[in-house]
Scaffold this motif. Sequence first.
Motif, PDB file in Angstrom:
ATOM      1  N   SER B 117       0.807  -1.248   0.104  1.00 48.84           N
ATOM      2  CA  SER B 117      -0.044  -0.103  -0.007  1.00 48.84           C
ATOM      3  C   SER B 117       0.749   1.151  -0.009  1.00 48.84           C
ATOM      4  O   SER B 117       0.371   2.143  -0.703  1.00 48.84           O
ATOM      5  N   THR B 311      -2.769 -13.962  -2.893  1.00 46.58           N
ATOM      6  CA  THR B 311      -3.889 -13.835  -3.689  1.00 46.58           C
ATOM      7  C   THR B 311      -3.093 -14.130  -5.043  1.00 46.58           C
ATOM      8  O   THR B 311      -2.014 -13.811  -5.364  1.00 46.58           O
TER       9      THR B 311
ATOM     10  N   ASP C 471     -10.114 -17.384   0.424  1.00 49.08           N
ATOM     11  CA  ASP C 471      -9.241 -16.890  -0.685  1.00 49.08           C
ATOM     12  C   ASP C 471      -9.775 -16.894  -2.203  1.00 49.08           C
ATOM     13  O   ASP C 471      -9.221 -16.171  -2.786  1.00 49.08           O
ATOM     14  N   LEU C 473     -12.653 -15.276  -2.301  1.00 47.72           N
ATOM     15  CA  LEU C 473     -13.042 -13.846  -2.539  1.00 47.72           C
ATOM     16  C   LEU C 473     -11.868 -12.930  -2.745  1.00 47.72           C
ATOM     17  O   LEU C 473     -12.145 -12.002  -3.595  1.00 47.72           O
ATOM     18  N   ALA C 474     -10.610 -13.256  -2.275  1.00 49.97           N
ATOM     19  CA  ALA C 474      -9.370 -12.311  -2.188  1.00 49.97           C
ATOM     20  C   ALA C 474      -9.177 -12.506  -3.697  1.00 49.97           C
ATOM     21  O   ALA C 474      -8.648 -11.399  -4.355  1.00 49.97           O
ATOM     22  N   ALA C 475      -9.224 -13.647  -4.594  1.00 47.06           N
ATOM     23  CA  ALA C 475      -8.891 -13.597  -5.951  1.00 47.06           C
ATOM     24  C   ALA C 475     -10.015 -12.956  -6.723  1.00 47.06           C
ATOM     25  O   ALA C 475      -9.688 -12.319  -7.957  1.00 47.06           O
ATOM     26  N   PRO C 478     -10.072  -8.614  -6.130  1.00 44.08           N
ATOM     27  CA  PRO C 478      -8.771  -8.311  -5.599  1.00 44.08           C
ATOM     28  C   PRO C 478      -8.790  -6.697  -4.887  1.00 44.08           C
ATOM     29  O   PRO C 478      -9.267  -5.728  -5.305  1.00 44.08           O
ATOM     30  N   VAL C 479      -8.312  -6.799  -3.745  1.00 43.18           N
ATOM     31  CA  VAL C 479      -7.857  -5.633  -2.796  1.00 43.18           C
ATOM     32  C   VAL C 479      -6.682  -5.776  -2.494  1.00 43.18           C
ATOM     33  O   VAL C 479      -6.215  -6.118  -1.838  1.00 43.18           O
ATOM     34  N   LEU C 480      -5.648  -5.168  -3.224  1.00 45.34           N
ATOM     35  CA  LEU C 480      -4.262  -5.254  -3.081  1.00 45.34           C
ATOM     36  C   LEU C 480      -3.467  -4.241  -2.474  1.00 45.34           C
ATOM     37  O   LEU C 480      -2.318  -4.165  -2.206  1.00 45.34           O
ATOM     38  N   SER C 481      -4.223  -3.054  -2.008  1.00 46.60           N
ATOM     39  CA  SER C 481      -3.466  -1.952  -1.522  1.00 46.60           C
ATOM     40  C   SER C 481      -4.472  -1.052  -1.014  1.00 46.60           C
ATOM     41  O   SER C 481      -5.695  -0.906  -1.186  1.00 46.60           O
ATOM     42  N   TRP C 482      -4.225  -0.288  -0.161  1.00 46.92           N
ATOM     43  CA  TRP C 482      -5.034   0.778   0.832  1.00 46.92           C
ATOM     44  C   TRP C 482      -5.709   1.605  -0.419  1.00 46.92           C
ATOM     45  O   TRP C 482      -6.882   1.763  -0.185  1.00 46.92           O
ATOM     46  N   ARG C 483      -4.823   2.056  -1.257  1.00 44.64           N
ATOM     47  CA  ARG C 483      -5.556   2.802  -2.346  1.00 44.64           C
ATOM     48  C   ARG C 483      -6.814   2.066  -3.259  1.00 44.64           C
ATOM     49  O   ARG C 483      -7.874   2.740  -3.360  1.00 44.64           O
ATOM     50  N   MET C 484      -6.595   0.771  -3.496  1.00 43.47           N
ATOM     51  CA  MET C 484      -7.688   0.190  -3.885  1.00 43.47           C
ATOM     52  C   MET C 484      -8.923   0.108  -3.242  1.00 43.47           C
ATOM     53  O   MET C 484     -10.033  -0.017  -3.567  1.00 43.47           O
ATOM     54  N   TYR C 485      -8.455  -0.226  -1.882  1.00 47.50           N
ATOM     55  CA  TYR C 485      -9.431  -0.393  -0.605  1.00 47.50           C
ATOM     56  C   TYR C 485     -10.416   0.795  -0.805  1.00 47.50           C
ATOM     57  O   TYR C 485     -11.615   0.668  -0.645  1.00 47.50           O
ATOM     58  N   TYR C 496     -15.847  -4.820   4.276  1.00 46.27           N
ATOM     59  CA  TYR C 496     -14.669  -5.391   5.322  1.00 46.27           C
ATOM     60  C   TYR C 496     -13.661  -4.390   5.390  1.00 46.27           C
ATOM     61  O   TYR C 496     -13.511  -3.315   4.811  1.00 46.27           O
TER      62      TYR C 496
END
Lengths: 446, 446, 496, 496
Positions: B117, B311, C471, C473-475, C478-485, C496
């Motif tokens: 991040s 993932t 896992d 759901l993870a794929a 994809p939520v791969l960084s705070w920015r994406m989140y 979540y």
Amino acid sequence: MGRHYLPNLAHRDEMLKEIGFTSLEDLFSDVPKGMVQKFNLPKGKSEYEVFRELNEVLGQNRTALEMPSFLGAGTYFHYVPAHVKYLIERSEFLTAYTPYQPEVSQGMLQALFEYQSMIAELVGLPIVNSSMYDWGTAMAEAALMSARVTRRKKFVIPKALSPEKKAVLRTYTAGPGMEITEVPWDERGQVDMEKLKEAADGAAGVYVEVPNFFGLIEENLREIGEIAHEAGALFVVGADPTILGVVEAPGELGADIVVGEAAYFGNPMNFGGPRAGIFAVRNDKKLIRQMPGRIIGMSRDADGRRAFVMTLQTREQHIRRAKATSNICSNEALVAVAAAIHLATLGPRGLSELGEVILKNTAYLKKRLSEVAEVPFDGVNFKDVLVRFERPYSEVHEMLLARNIHGGHYIGEHFPELGEGALFAATETTRKEWVDALIEALKEVA
Amino acid sequence: MGRHYLPNLAHRDEMLKEIGFTSLEDLFSDVPKGMVQKFNLPKGKSEYEVFRELNEVLGQNRTALEMPSFLGAGTYFHYVPAHVKYLIERSEFLTAYTPYQPEVSQGMLQALFEYQSMIAELVGLPIVNSSMYDWGTAMAEAALMSARVTRRKKFVIPKALSPEKKAVLRTYTAGPGMEITEVPWDERGQVDMEKLKEAADGAAGVYVEVPNFFGLIEENLREIGEIAHEAGALFVVGADPTILGVVEAPGELGADIVVGEAAYFGNPMNFGGPRAGIFAVRNDKKLIRQMPGRIIGMSRDADGRRAFVMTLQTREQHIRRAKATSNICSNEALVAVAAAIHLATLGPRGLSELGEVILKNTAYLKKRLSEVAEVPFDGVNFKDVLVRFERPYSEVHEMLLARNIHGGHYIGEHFPELGEGALFAATETTRKEWVDALIEALKEVA
Amino acid sequence: WSEPLIFELSRPGRVGYTMPAPMEDVAIEIPDKIKRKSPLNLPELSEPEVVKHYTRLSEMNYGVDSGIYPLGSCTMKYNPKINEEIAGHPGVAYIHPYQDERTVQGALRVMWELEQWLKEITGMDRFTLQPAAGANGEFTGVSIIRAYHLDNGEPQRDEMLVADSAHGTNPASAAMAGFKVIEIPSTEEGTMDLEALENAVGERTAGLMLTNPNTLGIFEDEILEIAKIVHKAGGLLYYDGANLNAVLGKIRPGDMGFDVVHLNLHKTFSTPHGGGGPGSGPVGVKDFLKDYLPVPLVGYDGENDRYYLDYDVPKSIGKVKELYGNFAVMVRALTYLKIMGREGLREVSEIAVLNANYLTQKLKGTRGYELPHKELRKHEVVFSTEPMKKETGVKALDVAKRLLDFGMHAPTIYFPLIVHEALMIEPTETVSREELDAYVEALKRISEEAYSNPELVKGAPHSTAVRRVDDVLAAKKPVLSWRMYLGLREKGEIDY
Amino acid sequence: WSEPLIFELSRPGRVGYTMPAPMEDVAIEIPDKIKRKSPLNLPELSEPEVVKHYTRLSEMNYGVDSGIYPLGSCTMKYNPKINEEIAGHPGVAYIHPYQDERTVQGALRVMWELEQWLKEITGMDRFTLQPAAGANGEFTGVSIIRAYHLDNGEPQRDEMLVADSAHGTNPASAAMAGFKVIEIPSTEEGTMDLEALENAVGERTAGLMLTNPNTLGIFEDEILEIAKIVHKAGGLLYYDGANLNAVLGKIRPGDMGFDVVHLNLHKTFSTPHGGGGPGSGPVGVKDFLKDYLPVPLVGYDGENDRYYLDYDVPKSIGKVKELYGNFAVMVRALTYLKIMGREGLREVSEIAVLNANYLTQKLKGTRGYELPHKELRKHEVVFSTEPMKKETGVKALDVAKRLLDFGMHAPTIYFPLIVHEALMIEPTETVSREELDAYVEALKRISEEAYSNPELVKGAPHSTAVRRVDDVLAAKKPVLSWRMYLGLREKGEIDY
């Protein structure tokens, strides 16, 4: 600087406002006018700058890793296994305080209980506190305790005792006005038994050490204990705990109190501190009640499971105040935990082996030293060896230093009867090539 | 030796017996006769002996703490705050493996997610993997990925690129037979835009760095990206992340892939390793599918609570085997966590300030160097400064070394057109008095 | 328990750093077109908060010091603390790779000495220490094989043979180096099928990549025959050192006929795994391949007692990583080697093998666990929970998760691929008998639970910091960084 | 969770150590009468087992890095990691106290520099760094007072006055030094009762021991008057530095009229508390008392730029500890001081006081908690749960235990003795506003629980490693070592 440690510095004004203050001065409005000062201190620096600065300052010290040293006389270069250092640096141990809340301090409590337990095995007495400041203060507190228990004022010590410890003892016993009597050594360097018998009369406690200040293993511990007990005195033994794999536990030889230096396990020399004093007593209510220091005990929790907690606190200053058995509050818990971890690592075999290796290394050092100087006392030495030189020791010292060897510790000013006496010491870390180089150098200069 | 690591050595025979074997040989009965060997290796030693021995060996190194050094060229002396070191040495982080069981590895997973991040914020791209081996291998993997994405085989790089990285790139691209095209620098030391335009034709990817190998801030990133994209190539930017507080995020300038060296945060020089390669891409399914390396994602646990997990593993070798996007398995997780902790400590202000201080220190170094030697390129430098000497640099180097100064890094053998060129570098750790001493020395010798 | 993301702990204005002042405080103007204008959304915290956050995260992580960690093929042995102390010497951290050789003699000596140990341990003639990890080493090794054949005028040798039980890195590394990968099946005994190998080799064979013992923990007892077949066909033999711990100090890959070897210092030689790295994957070769090694090598000039970097490697494949490799990892490995010495290393493999067989024999016969292939194992064993799955629906994954509830780490699962519902258990030599017994007990109890209360096992873990992580759901999302989140939260796509 | 005792993990034959070989392998015979014959029942474990055991124990312990730790009077501030790094320098660990001064100039300089900082911070003229802890420092200080009066021919001055709110160490230290202790009561405002003081002083008065701010966190605003009274009576004024964090960098004890001061480096100067120690308790005195300080002092010969140990202290009280004090602690404190500097130290006290008052104001008025004495506090505040106890039966102890359930450390309780059901809260300057808010929230929630479900609070803690520990049993049936435990188990006297 230092703002990186102060999360709320950024919110000072908001927080003040939130609680109805207008400025910082409001918080100090109860301070008399003019008392707040500007301090004449340096400005703060960045971590990097301080790191560089103190690295340079400390780098001026010439360490035992850079320079063979034969210094002992109460401080010894023992090796501390790396895992001991790692474990006590874990911040859950390192940064905690006295375990006032046992439910969230079981780790430290159990580690200290284990320390008490392992020391109990070494010294042969079941009651051990969770540390004093060092051997010297532990001995001084033993003297005070002897006086409380016996209601007498005389404490008997060997003349062949570290001047450091004698000085501590004198300061500690000044308040209650105790009298300190010294017993000389005999021709073998051991406590003079006849003189001891005289001195023990009316004593609160009789103190001897193993090994003694000259590094000699005091042989007559049991007899000394008998003399003390006959005189109605407590028998207090000071033991270098690293010897107790090869020398009998003082508790088995009649000691009522055993003191010593726990920091010889698991702790580096650190220029002499921190240390941790061992303090152990017989399982005797009268003694326990008069014992100084914090003690960890085993108990149960509300579910009946085993749990640990500080106990017998009614002896302590925070409860008993002026009537406490000692004023000690902060002790040397982490030093004790380091010692415990090292002891658990050594186990019975390791402790015996450590004792054996030190005995052998000391014997080799003694043999070689006797080639070049007078080694006045026979008998078995452990770590320290007393050597007497013909020329002033300061000259010997200078010449050794010039050869990058740190010689022994001169004790002539405290024991003028020994002439130019110095203590040279070996431990398990001493290397044969250093001893050989020392002897070569002494052959040239001594 | 080593038995202290082997708890069951003491129970070998019992355990064998318990499972029906009579001897150790039984356990190796499937090994062809004669294959078991006696090894010609030294005997084991005690921890103390090895500690002394390796302390002495490593003590022979002359460190950046002992000797002012102006070396950079891809490895820089940054200060690592003490708490970063402490935290990554906690054994829960240090000794764990790849978080295959997320339920007991949330700490490492979350720390790596935070690393991803924070790097995403720095580089301006939202998808970051949890590390490559180093900048060089990250760049090489970016080249391979460009080829996979575009189905082309040419990769364009600046001529002014570290020889280390060029060598890695050539080795990595040899298998698939990629072609590497170098674009020269212009009179200002920047990528020659005309030449670049030509080279980009038919390229899989176009790679540039900020700052470039001569320490110059490459100004035309946005234009280079446009050229790359017009040519149908991916735009790959290599960024020293410590510059990204003052230089625009490459993702904002059009980069499809950003690579770089994460170890500049939170990790010491370590003679060049370990490092950790940054690898980031645009949020584009086509790119993500072709991305190398491990990625941590956020998900939910069975109770619906936030949780982290590895993932997009179907890209990886343990699933895709020969068809994987990379062979990488062990990466540089702990290095990345150290970088993350350092970044969290710096925050936005710290990162800007770090960039500013380095810019200023580099400018001072450049200014002073220009007093004594030729500094061929104007423009703003970050860390490295290219300097050209009249006499052979090896002579300058020797004379500096004799004055206890480690000069710059000679690059003449890789860039003969520069003559006796060397890179001198400054960071936030460089002290003014070193620079002044350097210039004094150079005045005498250069 | 859960810990917020560091971004969530951020408060404007807080700082956690100190910075030395610049040498001269003059403003430096970066060209406007390249100046940072986009906001830098990094967290703002004080040092105490950073320390608390990562301390708590560390406590949410299981390491080798937390308990048994028997991940098969990963050799999760105890990492001695003395390794860390030595690696913490300023003579490691504060040296620059381009320093004049005269100022880094200690570092070069460490590398040179380490190479001597590795040569004797493997029976190889020369080592590069450059690869950063096992897979990086594999790539180095197969690149050397490629360079060798090209140099020998055999560019047609473009096939790399790998066992079907091989680590995924083997085929991936071979493919990266440009090889076509041919899989060789295993027999029912769990060793390489020699007939299949005979049929596979030929003019296009570049080499065979093999671990021995293999990933089933079984020693390839026909290794000499295998070597003969490959060599006769003109191929080279590559040893994947992941399993060296099984034969350390007893058997040399070189004596088994291998031409190229990679080692994993972070497995066999006790350096910590760091949550996935840094590792170190030195590659050793027989004499005839040494001219292909990456540059630089470390040389020693005995006459002048001087260590040096040797760039004079005529046919070098170049570099597989910047600079000289993961030096700080090498220091740790050398520390370990010096402490262990000749006998210690042999005892390592003996006890590692004893522990694996002890566990095998104790667990064998437990309902639901099958032991395919030969019984005698080396450092690890692969059980199958296929019967359990058939009879109760409880999968290997469930067993693994349930182990976590007992405070134990799971084995490697679903690998090697040739065993269904595989549990791949490698205890290593540093666990105690009581830990092995407790592990077997836990596995037995899980078997009982599977047959009596399968939902308990399928719902595991129950007592960990988080419960089973989704896992899929993870794929899928994809939520791969705070920015994406932040983006996805804003769009209401995740909650979540 | 629970962890067995290390003795219970022991297995015969295991070893965790390595030992260098002796220089010469000749048997040394210890006289039979002193040779060890009794068995040595130490645990036998390998190093990995030792490491796992103490790692687990550490995880069962709450430290400053675990969360807020607002133990009143203990100043549990964040302990910067740089302190540890500097203290880990070989120039700290590996130097012997009897080394030639020329070989320990760095160490002596650290001590000398530290003294200069402490002098300026306290307004004292000379310091000894020898005391190992605060109480050891108190003993040093009162021993100096005793020596001073004796030296002045006033042996009758045998009474030491202490505030009734004083730390227990004050009276204990005074008693150890041979003084009779006279307690001076506090007023309703929470400060010293001046009338009582006037009545107490006299010819036998040796001195008055005081903390300022006192243990209620209240500044003794009549401190100058107090000093005048004591001095006029011929007594000396002793400053207990436990609470210096409240005025650090702003107000000097010397300017308040104190003659002797002890500091706690482990409180005010950020060195870690170590689970109870090591601390360090330097003692500073005004010029007229410097000849009584313990030996040796550290001197600096500016002409030759040489630091030295100074044993020439004519009327020295001797030694209060072997050697020179806890040097490794001093190194940490000096590191902290150099980083903080003048402004940083002032900000420490300002933020510490802000935090305490913020918490005070936020909690004030919550049902069940009473705020006796003045509202304005310095670094700490003492609430009373007397109303809660009366109304619900929930005691301060219960509140403390319930806080543990929220993952927070309890305050100091039942101290000072003059406040019933005391909660003594000292947040320090290194906690964040969010942590303060959360603490207040927790205390408010506990208040609600106390009034709605008191049994929940009385039964706390519920979620800790162990539940409430029975300290009455611990004292009634002392089990103080493994040896005692075995004996009592055997006799059937205990079953835990």
